[in-house]
Structure formats: C-alpha cells, structure tokens
Scaffold this motif. Sequence first.
Motif, PDB file in Angstrom:
ATOM      1  N   GLY A 143      32.545 -21.494 -40.327  1.00  0.00           N
ATOM      2  CA  GLY A 143      33.659 -20.986 -41.025  1.00  0.00           C
ATOM      3  C   GLY A 143      34.901 -22.401 -40.868  1.00  0.00           C
ATOM      4  N   LEU A 144      34.322 -22.949 -39.917  1.00  0.00           N
ATOM      5  CA  LEU A 144      35.160 -24.322 -39.534  1.00  0.00           C
ATOM      6  C   LEU A 144      35.264 -25.335 -40.616  1.00  0.00           C
ATOM      7  N   SER A 145      36.166 -26.365 -40.577  1.00  0.00           N
ATOM      8  CA  SER A 145      36.151 -27.419 -41.576  1.00  0.00           C
ATOM      9  C   SER A 145      36.652 -28.590 -40.891  1.00  0.00           C
ATOM     10  N   VAL A 146      36.198 -29.893 -41.471  1.00  0.00           N
ATOM     11  CA  VAL A 146      36.896 -31.068 -40.845  1.00  0.00           C
ATOM     12  C   VAL A 146      38.179 -31.392 -41.123  1.00  0.00           C
ATOM     13  N   LYS A 147      39.017 -31.447 -40.047  1.00  0.00           N
ATOM     14  CA  LYS A 147      40.657 -31.646 -40.467  1.00  0.00           C
ATOM     15  C   LYS A 147      41.066 -33.082 -40.482  1.00  0.00           C
ATOM     16  N   ASN A 148      40.557 -33.999 -39.765  1.00  0.00           N
ATOM     17  CA  ASN A 148      40.677 -35.353 -39.758  1.00  0.00           C
ATOM     18  C   ASN A 148      39.994 -36.182 -40.745  1.00  0.00           C
TER      19      ASN A 148
ATOM     20  N   ASN B 189      27.737 -19.765 -31.040  1.00  0.00           N
ATOM     21  CA  ASN B 189      27.772 -18.360 -30.442  1.00  0.00           C
ATOM     22  C   ASN B 189      28.946 -17.964 -29.546  1.00  0.00           C
ATOM     23  N   PHE B 190      29.357 -19.260 -28.724  1.00  0.00           N
ATOM     24  CA  PHE B 190      30.479 -19.188 -28.131  1.00  0.00           C
ATOM     25  C   PHE B 190      31.813 -19.059 -28.772  1.00  0.00           C
ATOM     26  N   LEU B 191      31.897 -19.909 -29.793  1.00  0.00           N
ATOM     27  CA  LEU B 191      33.130 -19.963 -30.603  1.00  0.00           C
ATOM     28  C   LEU B 191      33.334 -18.374 -31.390  1.00  0.00           C
ATOM     29  N   MET B 192      32.200 -17.816 -31.554  1.00  0.00           N
ATOM     30  CA  MET B 192      32.270 -16.501 -32.335  1.00  0.00           C
ATOM     31  C   MET B 192      33.078 -15.396 -31.410  1.00  0.00           C
ATOM     32  N   LYS B 193      32.855 -15.608 -30.211  1.00  0.00           N
ATOM     33  CA  LYS B 193      33.305 -14.592 -29.200  1.00  0.00           C
ATOM     34  C   LYS B 193      34.840 -14.820 -28.665  1.00  0.00           C
ATOM     35  N   GLN B 194      35.497 -15.866 -29.237  1.00  0.00           N
ATOM     36  CA  GLN B 194      36.840 -16.058 -28.774  1.00  0.00           C
ATOM     37  C   GLN B 194      37.844 -15.467 -29.754  1.00  0.00           C
ATOM     38  N   GLU B 195      38.909 -14.622 -28.995  1.00  0.00           N
ATOM     39  CA  GLU B 195      39.959 -14.175 -29.754  1.00  0.00           C
ATOM     40  C   GLU B 195      41.027 -14.844 -29.968  1.00  0.00           C
ATOM     41  N   VAL B 196      41.369 -16.058 -29.515  1.00  0.00           N
ATOM     42  CA  VAL B 196      42.346 -16.944 -29.870  1.00  0.00           C
ATOM     43  C   VAL B 196      42.047 -17.940 -30.855  1.00  0.00           C
ATOM     44  N   GLU B 197      43.154 -18.883 -31.257  1.00  0.00           N
ATOM     45  CA  GLU B 197      42.988 -19.908 -32.247  1.00  0.00           C
ATOM     46  C   GLU B 197      41.975 -20.756 -31.745  1.00  0.00           C
TER      47      GLU B 197
ATOM     48  N   PRO C  99      46.882 -25.961 -18.995  1.00  0.00           N
ATOM     49  CA  PRO C  99      46.027 -25.053 -19.257  1.00  0.00           C
ATOM     50  C   PRO C  99      46.060 -23.545 -18.722  1.00  0.00           C
ATOM     51  N   LEU C 100      46.148 -22.374 -19.569  1.00  0.00           N
ATOM     52  CA  LEU C 100      46.309 -21.289 -19.267  1.00  0.00           C
ATOM     53  C   LEU C 100      44.600 -20.633 -18.630  1.00  0.00           C
ATOM     54  N   SER C 101      43.807 -21.363 -19.036  1.00  0.00           N
ATOM     55  CA  SER C 101      42.205 -21.289 -18.627  1.00  0.00           C
ATOM     56  C   SER C 101      41.482 -22.435 -19.121  1.00  0.00           C
ATOM     57  N   LYS C 102      40.604 -22.688 -18.433  1.00  0.00           N
ATOM     58  CA  LYS C 102      39.652 -23.796 -18.698  1.00  0.00           C
ATOM     59  C   LYS C 102      38.251 -23.483 -18.191  1.00  0.00           C
ATOM     60  N   GLY C 103      37.357 -24.368 -18.881  1.00  0.00           N
ATOM     61  CA  GLY C 103      35.827 -23.924 -18.250  1.00  0.00           C
ATOM     62  C   GLY C 103      34.973 -25.012 -18.860  1.00  0.00           C
ATOM     63  N   VAL C 104      33.732 -24.734 -18.813  1.00  0.00           N
ATOM     64  CA  VAL C 104      32.524 -25.876 -19.278  1.00  0.00           C
ATOM     65  C   VAL C 104      31.553 -24.818 -19.828  1.00  0.00           C
ATOM     66  N   LEU C 105      30.912 -25.252 -21.098  1.00  0.00           N
ATOM     67  CA  LEU C 105      30.182 -24.551 -21.678  1.00  0.00           C
ATOM     68  C   LEU C 105      28.618 -25.393 -21.684  1.00  0.00           C
TER      69      LEU C 105
ATOM     70  N   VAL D 201      41.226 -25.336 -27.095  1.00  0.00           N
ATOM     71  CA  VAL D 201      40.663 -26.607 -27.608  1.00  0.00           C
ATOM     72  C   VAL D 201      39.136 -26.825 -26.973  1.00  0.00           C
ATOM     73  N   VAL D 202      38.399 -27.066 -27.839  1.00  0.00           N
ATOM     74  CA  VAL D 202      36.960 -27.386 -27.125  1.00  0.00           C
ATOM     75  C   VAL D 202      36.486 -28.966 -27.555  1.00  0.00           C
ATOM     76  N   LYS D 203      36.057 -29.526 -26.190  1.00  0.00           N
ATOM     77  CA  LYS D 203      35.662 -30.847 -26.554  1.00  0.00           C
ATOM     78  C   LYS D 203      34.177 -31.060 -26.411  1.00  0.00           C
ATOM     79  N   VAL D 204      33.616 -31.586 -27.365  1.00  0.00           N
ATOM     80  CA  VAL D 204      32.151 -31.999 -27.355  1.00  0.00           C
ATOM     81  C   VAL D 204      31.865 -33.169 -27.410  1.00  0.00           C
ATOM     82  N   ASP D 205      30.745 -33.610 -26.845  1.00  0.00           N
ATOM     83  CA  ASP D 205      30.124 -34.858 -26.739  1.00  0.00           C
ATOM     84  C   ASP D 205      28.644 -34.836 -26.878  1.00  0.00           C
ATOM     85  N   LEU D 206      27.946 -35.244 -28.231  1.00  0.00           N
ATOM     86  CA  LEU D 206      26.571 -35.000 -28.425  1.00  0.00           C
ATOM     87  C   LEU D 206      25.834 -36.152 -28.247  1.00  0.00           C
TER      88      LEU D 206
END
Length: 240
Positions: free
Chosen positions: A193-198, A161-169, A112-118, A139-144
């Motif tokens: 604006g995301l959609s299900v890919k799988n 809110n977190f996703l809207m602040k990102q400037e990468v894919e 990873p170039l960078s990583k963290g926890v939200l 890449v954002v991994k969630v577990d709800l």
Amino acid sequence: MGYLSQKKYRLRERIFFISATVFMALVTGALLLNSEFSICGLNLFHFYCISWILFIGAVIAKKIVVSLFLGIVLVVNYVLLAMSANIFFSDTVKGDYQINISYDNIVKYNKPLSKGVLMLGQTSFAEYAVVNEEAPIMVVKVDLSLVDKSKRSLVFQSLNNFLMKQEVELVVLGNFEMPAWAKEFRDFIDISGLSVKNRLVFNKFLQVSSFYILGYNNVGVARITKSEADIETVIDYSIL
C-alpha cells in the motif's frame, strides 16, 4: 539547395521518421509486455525521453501522421512510467509534522525513540528508527545492492511482513537496486500500500537512480538534495 538535393533530403527525412516510429512502436510494445525491457542500457525512462525528442522533431518537420503515432507512443511510455514513479516532481502534503533524514545516517537530526536492524536475508538488512516523540514515525533504511535477483521477492516479503506489524507512521527509503517499474518493486508497492514519494534522482546524466522514498498518502517530500556523499530529504507528514 537545389531541387534534387531537396528531394533527397526529404526522402532521407521520411525514411528516418518512419524507421524511428516503427522502432519506437516495437520498443513500446516490448515495454507493455515487460516494463524492464532494455536495449544497450536504455530503459523505460530513456525511451520516454527519446519519444519526446522524436515527437517534437516530427512536429517541427510537419510530419502529421508520424507525429500522431509518436504522440501515442509518448503517452503510453509516460503512463508506464507514471504508474510506478514520479518523474520530475515529488509528492507533497500539508503535514503537521516535519523531519530531516540523512540516508547515510537515518537519525542524524533526530534522537531516536527506538532503533534496530531487520535481517532481509543472508546478504542484506534494513536499519530502522522511530523518531519524533510528539508524532512518532518509523524511518526504515534499506540497501538491496547485494541481493541476488532471484531473492528479491523473498526480501520484499520479509520487509512487508515487518511493516505490517508496525503501529506508527512509516517511511521507507534507500537503494532498491532496481527501477520503480521493476516487477518485484511494483508487486511490493501493490501489497504494502506504499507509493513512491520522491522524484527520480539521477546519479549521472540520465542514469536513473534506484533510490526511492516510500510512504502512505499522509507522507510527502518537502525537499530532496543529493551530494556525492549522501542524500538528504525533508519529509512532511500527518497522523492518520
């Protein structure tokens, strides 16, 4: 089979198909009002499969009127399902870049170039990592699974809110603990604006998984495999 036996058989067949058609029409009406409607654990996907079985049975039995009504029910159920999720095939793109992702370890194949926890609330959090120096993608991994239903909207709001602040894919994946046609999930998709890919990933026979991979139009799924221990996928993407 004698004449009386044939007559009784046709009567039972007619009663069955009429009853099944009325039942499926009522269920479809309920699903139009609430896509999360379920009976005895059967949800939208199961009713879609049942619609297919009844429709094929009615066609074989040459029940023209019943086939017509069941065909309408089938189409409606398909539209409700397809509006939210891919059924049997994942979205693909001709991307210039590709990454491998392991759900249990989102940076298993990539330094990873960078990583963290939200933090997404008191009981849930999302891990994230930016990988691929040539074409950075987060890449954002969630577990709800531990999120109370009443808190879902707030969790999705924090995530968006977190996703809207990102400037990468972006790629968001994980256990959302709800089907893609759940109201909170659909609202999140519409806003982000995301959609299900799988395609749908099944835990057991016809038990729809709550695991989804989300991305924008420049993201596709080249391969997704599920084992008892992990879900691994290959993501294709390009830079917008």
